[in-house]
Design a protein around this motif. Structure first.
Motif, PDB file in Angstrom:
ATOM      1  N   ASN A   9      54.382  -6.307 -13.092  1.00  9.29           N
ATOM      2  CA  ASN A   9      55.125  -6.729 -11.906  1.00  9.29           C
ATOM      3  C   ASN A   9      54.670  -8.141 -11.591  1.00  9.29           C
ATOM      4  OD1 ASN A   9      56.374  -4.263 -10.056  1.00  9.29           O
ATOM      5  ND2 ASN A   9      54.968  -3.616 -11.649  1.00  9.29           N
ATOM      6  N   ILE A  21      59.672 -12.826  -3.788  1.00  5.03           N
ATOM      7  CA  ILE A  21      60.402 -11.818  -4.546  1.00  5.03           C
ATOM      8  C   ILE A  21      59.436 -10.974  -5.365  1.00  5.03           C
ATOM      9  CG2 ILE A  21      62.171 -11.449  -6.311  1.00  5.03           C
ATOM     10  CD1 ILE A  21      63.164 -14.341  -5.485  1.00  5.03           C
ATOM     11  N   HIS A  22      59.491  -9.663  -5.141  1.00  4.94           N
ATOM     12  CA  HIS A  22      58.730  -8.716  -5.962  1.00  4.94           C
ATOM     13  C   HIS A  22      59.597  -8.365  -7.163  1.00  4.94           C
ATOM     14  CE1 HIS A  22      57.383  -4.265  -6.468  1.00  4.94           C
ATOM     15  NE2 HIS A  22      56.963  -5.014  -7.470  1.00  4.94           N
ATOM     16  N   PHE A  23      59.169  -8.778  -8.346  1.00  5.02           N
ATOM     17  CA  PHE A  23      59.920  -8.482  -9.569  1.00  5.02           C
ATOM     18  C   PHE A  23      59.321  -7.270 -10.252  1.00  5.02           C
ATOM     19  CE2 PHE A  23      60.498  -8.903 -14.173  1.00  5.02           C
ATOM     20  CZ  PHE A  23      61.878  -8.772 -14.199  1.00  5.02           C
ATOM     21  N   GLU A  24      60.119  -6.265 -10.474  1.00 10.06           N
ATOM     22  CA  GLU A  24      59.737  -5.024 -11.155  1.00 10.06           C
ATOM     23  C   GLU A  24      60.605  -4.901 -12.406  1.00 10.06           C
ATOM     24  OE1 GLU A  24      58.857  -2.014 -12.922  1.00 10.06           O
ATOM     25  OE2 GLU A  24      57.638  -2.068 -11.118  1.00 10.06           O
ATOM     26  N   PRO A  57      62.477  -4.981  -5.058  1.00  5.25           N
ATOM     27  CA  PRO A  57      63.468  -4.777  -6.116  1.00  5.25           C
ATOM     28  C   PRO A  57      64.766  -4.126  -5.622  1.00  5.25           C
ATOM     29  CG  PRO A  57      61.311  -4.232  -6.934  1.00  5.25           C
ATOM     30  CD  PRO A  57      61.165  -4.479  -5.458  1.00  5.25           C
ATOM     31  N   MET A  61      68.072  -5.719  -7.189  1.00  9.12           N
ATOM     32  CA  MET A  61      68.177  -5.236  -8.567  1.00  9.12           C
ATOM     33  C   MET A  61      69.002  -3.961  -8.665  1.00  9.12           C
ATOM     34  SD  MET A  61      64.369  -5.878 -10.101  1.00  9.12           S
ATOM     35  CE  MET A  61      64.854  -6.034 -11.810  1.00  9.12           C
ATOM     36  N   SER A  65      66.703  -1.587 -15.090  1.00  6.97           N
ATOM     37  CA  SER A  65      66.607  -2.981 -15.491  1.00  6.97           C
ATOM     38  C   SER A  65      66.289  -3.035 -16.983  1.00  6.97           C
ATOM     39  CB  SER A  65      65.535  -3.683 -14.659  1.00  6.97           C
ATOM     40  OG  SER A  65      65.556  -5.060 -14.884  1.00  6.97           O
TER      41      SER A  65
END
Length: 82
Positions: A9, A21-24, A57, A61, A65
């Motif tokens: 992450n 932004i939390h990217f998962e 996310p 999203m 993904s």
């Protein structure tokens, strides 16, 4: 560290859009750990960067993904290139 899986992450801070932004890589995961993570970090960044907006996310999203397609648990991957 689990040597059989590649997963990370990350938090992206964009000063142009004033966003955090939390990217998962797996997309939207409805688990207590992920939800708790987002609650904690949303509060944290509200204190540290009050003019920024935190995005989890589920804010941007899809459910699945790209990492869902990685097939990282299959030790016998066959690639057929014709």
């Amino acid at each position: 560290i689990n040597l059989e899986f590649d997963h990370a992450n990350c938090i992206v801070i964009n000063s142009n859009t004033k966003s955090v932004i939390h990217f998962e890589p797996y997309g939207i995961l409805d688990t207590k750990k992920i939800n708790d993570f987002d609650i904690h970090f949303k509060k944290y960044f509200k204190k540290v960067l009050p003019k920024y907006t935190y995005y989890s996310p589920k804010d941007y999203m899809k459910v699945n993904s790209f990492q869902h397609l990685s097939n990282e648990t299959n030790k016998f991957i066959c690639i057929n290139m014709r």
